[in-house]
Design an enzyme around this catalytic site. Structure first.
Site: not given
Length: 612
Positions: A221, A223, A272-274, A276, A420, A518
């Site tokens: 993987y 990462g 991660s997954a916020c 960026k 989050r 946006g």
């Protein structure tokens, strides 16, 4: 043991760098590959590797009319994310790893992993990948060499880094480099049939900060295997930064131009997954404002001769979470991907040879999911893994700023920290000063996501969004941030302003208060106007938040009550937060800088005063 001279290609190295040659020979002798190949980064090499990977079943060639020169991979279902519980900081002194990292003594880890590496490349090709993080023209180019037995890694490193023959040439005979060793840990016996995604259930991702080495085993993987990314650019580079007086951070870098033509640069740290990558490629919804991308994940920041903090993006590609990336949330990422030359991993495959994931509009009537099974909209499971990825050249981004190529970087005007959180944290808060900003970053919290394996939805502290990536004791890391604030010879006006943002606050019904994406340009506009001294703010116990009419919400479908709740500082919620921060700080013992305890005490006093 196989003598190294019997390994094909070992004596055909296109370099005379003695340390590099000795290391390659040592690893070939240990891992006993069938042959050694030096990756040159050429188009011909890409064609050869991808052809071989397609033939092996590791890659599927996508429809060239939809995604030219692009490929699709499915991993083993057990090899889908960073494995934080198998990631180690092997500092000489255990105290230097600190309470946020796994530690093992370097000698013990090397003994353990040396036995795993012994013969681990049998039946495979050992690739040597010279690479550079950041521009090779930099005053101090940051070289690395990754040895791997995964052609998928070679192909991905061509996208993610500057690599190949030109880097080897730039290294000359004596350049220092980070030693990065990777194996999937799947040797092949003579005649043994390979699998499409070889890996090993035993996994280690080990970092040796004093010697600038990375040893990774068992995972293919990204990462865990693209060692220039988190392993070098954050874990090892954070130690280099501590030693040399700079910062290696998990941050986007964007350039924003106001309607008047004034240019600012903003760095932003988000777990991660916020959002960026979405923020890095923002399309402003307010007239006259322009955003350009410099980086979406990593920023290296050093002081320039003028006393300001300058940031470069050391990466050459984007390795983004696919689900949630779509034409509504990130049109520029979609345009980047449509230009091709990309590798997609663990998303779904359409019947016409394109890719699909949740969020990309109406699902097709039929897909093949990330596990290789037929999928229809009636299926119980998602078609794509929550941490499925795209790997694509950043140079294809239509809004890439020309400054991306500047080896000196761009001067940073503001740093954002964001997580989050469904409650407590306002939409945007301005720190009172640099030390208060460090406090905000050190106490950053977020609900966990699928980017790392483990529980989802639990609130955890993620200081500077660096929790999995700090290569040394986090208490020392906070101290380093505070010391960096003294790098302007007392002129704090040269330091970036610090802000804490939260796009994810919800109302009582559980709906997001802020439209995000946006529309986040409206928050950036307020930040720019604060820097210019033109926007109003209200002082609260936790910092400065926008005055009721200071945020440009014209045209938004938000009531004044929605805006009030989005910006609200609830004293009771914040008092509930204090014991959680206290518990967090206590983890670091006497390593925690006293000024951070002082910030917590001052916050408690301000909340108490507000409550009376």
């Amino acid at each position: 043991m196989v003598a190294p001279a019997t390994v094909r290609g070992i004596d055909q190295a296109p370099t005379s760098h003695p340390k590099l040659l000795a290391w390659v020979r040592e690893i070939a002798e240990l891992t006993t590959p069938d042959r050694v190949v030096w990756a040159d980064g050429s188009d011909e090499e890409w064609r050869r590797l991808t052809d071989e990977l397609v033939e092996a079943g590791t890659l599927i060639r996508l429809n060239p009319e939809k995604k030219p020169n692009s490929f699709y991979a499915r991993t083993d279902p057990t090899d889908v994310a960073r494995v934080e519980e198998r990631t180690y900081i092997c500092s000489v002194d255990e105290a230097d790893a600190g309470p946020t990292n796994n530690w093992m003594a370097p000698a013990e880890m090397k003994r353990t992993m040396t036995e795993l590496y012994r013969g681990c490349m049998r039946g495979r090709t050992m690739y040597v990948i010279p690479f550079c993080m950041g521009p090779v023209e930099a005053e101090q180019p940051m070289f690395g060499v990754e040895i791997t037995d995964s052609p998928y890694v070679v192909a991905s490193m061509r996208i993610m880094t500057r690599m190949g023959a030109k880097i080897l040439e730039a290294m000359g005979d004596d350049a220092d480099f980070v030693h990065a060793l990777h194996s999937i840990g799947a040797p092949l016996a003579p005649g043994q049939q390979d699998v499409s995604w070889p890996c090993n259930e035993t996994k280690y991702i080990s970092h040796f900060p004093e010697t600038r080495e990375i040893w990774s085993y068992g995972s293919g993987y990204g990462g865990n295997s693209l060692l220039g990314k988190k392993c070098y650019s954050l874990r090892i580079a954070s130690v280099m930064g501590r030693d040399e007086g700079w910062l290696a951070e998990h941050m986007l870098i964007l350039k924003i131009t106001s309607p008047e033509g004034r240019v600012y640069h903003i760095a932003g740290a988000f777990p991660s997954a916020c959002g960026k990558t979405n923020l890095a490629m923002l399309e402003p919804t307010i007239p006259g404002w322009k955003v350009e991308t410099i980086g979406d994940d990593i920023a290296w920041m050093r002081f320039g001769p003028d006393g300001r903090l300058y940031a470069v993006n050391p990466e050459y590609g984007l390795f983004g979470v696919a689900p949630g990336t779509d034409w509504k949330t990130n049109a520029n990422a979609m345009r980047t991907l449509d230009r091709g030359n990309s590798i997609f991993t663990n998303v779904a495959l359409t019947d016409d040879g394109d890719i699909w994931w949740e969020g990309m509009g109406e699902p097709p009537a039929h897909l093949v999911d990330w596990k290789g099974n037929d999928w229809t909209p009636e299926s119980d499971d998602l078609s794509s893994h929550a941490n499925s990825r795209f790997c694509t050249p950043i140079t294809q981004c239509p809004i890439l700023a020309e400054d991306y190529y500047d080896p000196n970087g761009v001067p940073i005007d503001a740093i954002l920290f964001g997580g989050r959180r469904r409650d407590t944290i306002p939409l945007v808060t301005e720190a009172r000063d640099w030390v208060h900003g460090v406090y905000l970053g050190a106490t950053l919290s977020s609900e966990t996501t699928a980017a790392a394996s483990g529980a989802v939805g639990v609130v955890r502290r993620d200081p500077m969004a660096m929790l999995p990536f700090i290569g040394y004791n986090a208490g020392d890391y906070f101290r380093h941030w505070i010391e960096m604030g003294k790098g302007t010879d007392g002129d704090e006006s040269k330091l970036p302003r610090v802000y804490y943002v939260n796009w994810f606050r919800k109302d009582a019904e559980g709906s997001f208060l802020w439209p995000g994406f946006g529309e986040n340009s409206r928050v950036l506009k307020w930040i720019v106007e604060r820097i210019e001294g033109r926007a109003d703010a209200v002082e609260t116990p936790i910092g400065m938040v926008p005055a009721a009419d200071a945020l440009d919400v014209e045209g938004l479908d938000m009531t004044s009550e929605d805006i009030r709740i989005a910006l609200k500082v609830d004293v009771n919620e914040w008092r509930d937060e204090l014991p959680l921060v206290t518990e967090w700080f206590e983890k670091f013992g006497d390593k925690l800088p006293g000024v951070l305890w002082a910030e917590l005490d001052a916050l408690r006093a301000r909340l108490d005063a507000e409550a009376q």
